[in-house]
Design a protein around this motif. Sequence first.
Motif, PDB file in Angstrom:
ATOM      1  N   ALA A   6       0.810  -1.219   0.000  1.00  0.00           N
ATOM      2  CA  ALA A   6       0.000   0.000   0.000  1.00  0.00           C
ATOM      3  C   ALA A   6       0.844   1.270   0.000  1.00  0.00           C
ATOM      4  CB  ALA A   6      -0.931   0.014   1.222  1.00  0.00           C
ATOM      5  N   ASN A  21       0.993   6.026   2.726  1.00  0.00           N
ATOM      6  CA  ASN A  21       0.324   4.751   2.960  1.00  0.00           C
ATOM      7  C   ASN A  21      -1.122   4.912   2.502  1.00  0.00           C
ATOM      8  OD1 ASN A  21      -1.078   2.517   4.052  1.00  0.00           O
ATOM      9  ND2 ASN A  21       0.483   2.283   5.644  1.00  0.00           N
ATOM     10  N   GLU A  23      -3.566   2.959   2.552  1.00  0.00           N
ATOM     11  CA  GLU A  23      -4.587   2.309   3.370  1.00  0.00           C
ATOM     12  C   GLU A  23      -4.886   3.101   4.634  1.00  0.00           C
ATOM     13  OE1 GLU A  23      -3.191  -1.632   4.028  1.00  0.00           O
ATOM     14  OE2 GLU A  23      -3.940  -2.374   2.112  1.00  0.00           O
ATOM     15  N   LYS A  82      -0.960  -8.012   4.535  1.00  0.00           N
ATOM     16  CA  LYS A  82      -1.865  -7.003   4.002  1.00  0.00           C
ATOM     17  C   LYS A  82      -2.709  -6.409   5.116  1.00  0.00           C
ATOM     18  CE  LYS A  82      -5.242  -6.127   0.396  1.00  0.00           C
ATOM     19  NZ  LYS A  82      -6.057  -6.712  -0.682  1.00  0.00           N
ATOM     20  N   GLU A  85      -7.812  -1.282   5.844  1.00  0.00           N
ATOM     21  CA  GLU A  85      -8.023   0.073   6.343  1.00  0.00           C
ATOM     22  C   GLU A  85      -8.930   0.014   7.569  1.00  0.00           C
ATOM     23  OE1 GLU A  85      -9.451   4.460   4.744  1.00  0.00           O
ATOM     24  OE2 GLU A  85      -9.354   2.749   3.385  1.00  0.00           O
TER      25      GLU A  85
END
Length: 381
Positions: A6, A21, A23, A82, A85
């Motif tokens: 990200a 970033n 996210e 991963k 959010e």
Amino acid sequence: MIIHPAICMERTEDNDFLVCNLESNETYKIGLAEGLFLNNYNPNNKERNVIDWDNDRIKQAETFFLEAGLLVDESLPLVTRKQKERFNITRIKICKFEINNALNKVQRIVMFLTSKICITFYFAIILIGIILAFTNKGFLFNKLNNLITSGQIHEFNIDPSSFILVYILVIIAMFIHEFGHIFMCKRICGKVGKVGIMLYFLQPALFSDLTCLYTINNKKEKIKALFSGIFIQWFLSAIAIINYILLNKTFNIDLEFLLIFSLINIFISFYNLIPFTKLDGYWIVSFILNKQNLYQKSLSFIFSKLKIVSKPNVAKEKKSILLAYGIAAIIFYILFWGFSLTQIYGLLELVVASPIAMGLVTIIIFIIIYQLFCRVKFNKY
């Protein structure tokens, strides 16, 4: 290790690196050497940058970037690398769109609407609106007094057609406000990030990603892009006031929805200038003071004083600024939620019984408190 999927990096005018970033929406500005080092972990980067660091310095940098979430362990399963959010009830993003390619097709229109000639025209209309309002202040005050005493403003006791027209104009003004930012940012930086719709303190709002402004050094240009939305709102209010006065004085046509729209639009523009939450005013102040992540740093400093989180490294001369800003940010956070929850409760009462409305608002309050606890615990603001 590899760079987090990200993370995106961009070289700035002063030869530093802007690290975003996508996210968490966090932005960092790091030095040239650190940026080149981090870029070596990008699997898409075929040319390796030579950094004159010893093994200890490399290990320290890897540990730091790993803890900051900029690097991830390649040996771990993808699901653990991963990051999703985090749900944030204060800022709920509903949808977002890529708009840069569409703007490329209308580049000439963007450049014209943000040219000095057009800006001078906007300013002239605002000035005419102010002069007309001042010279007709008695007439306008009497009209406002009639609207207030009749309950038309504070009780929204206006005829349905006027209410619908005001509502539509306010929505249009919100879109134009956002495109004011987008067009000016496109002119200055040559590109813009994504735009979208969100709920800010559970109130509908538009947003645009203007992160690319960090890549330029010209502070005046940055502030111009951030202030352009508010400036265009003043332009729209001036048009409404001019038309309202001229139609009333010349043809005796009283389109009071223009006056009400103008007042609401001006109120929203000044509301956007509040610097103690992440509205336009916050980003303007951040760029003027050259303070990145001012909101997060001030809250982190406040909670460190309360022994809730670890104490950050802060220069002595900056402590008073962070303390004052942090206290103001907390006060406005409470005020914004208080206003929003009052509005939500009023709307819920129209469709459900009062106890149910109060129960739903109480659930929202518990969610807010729980998220505050988590954000303070993990030092994420």
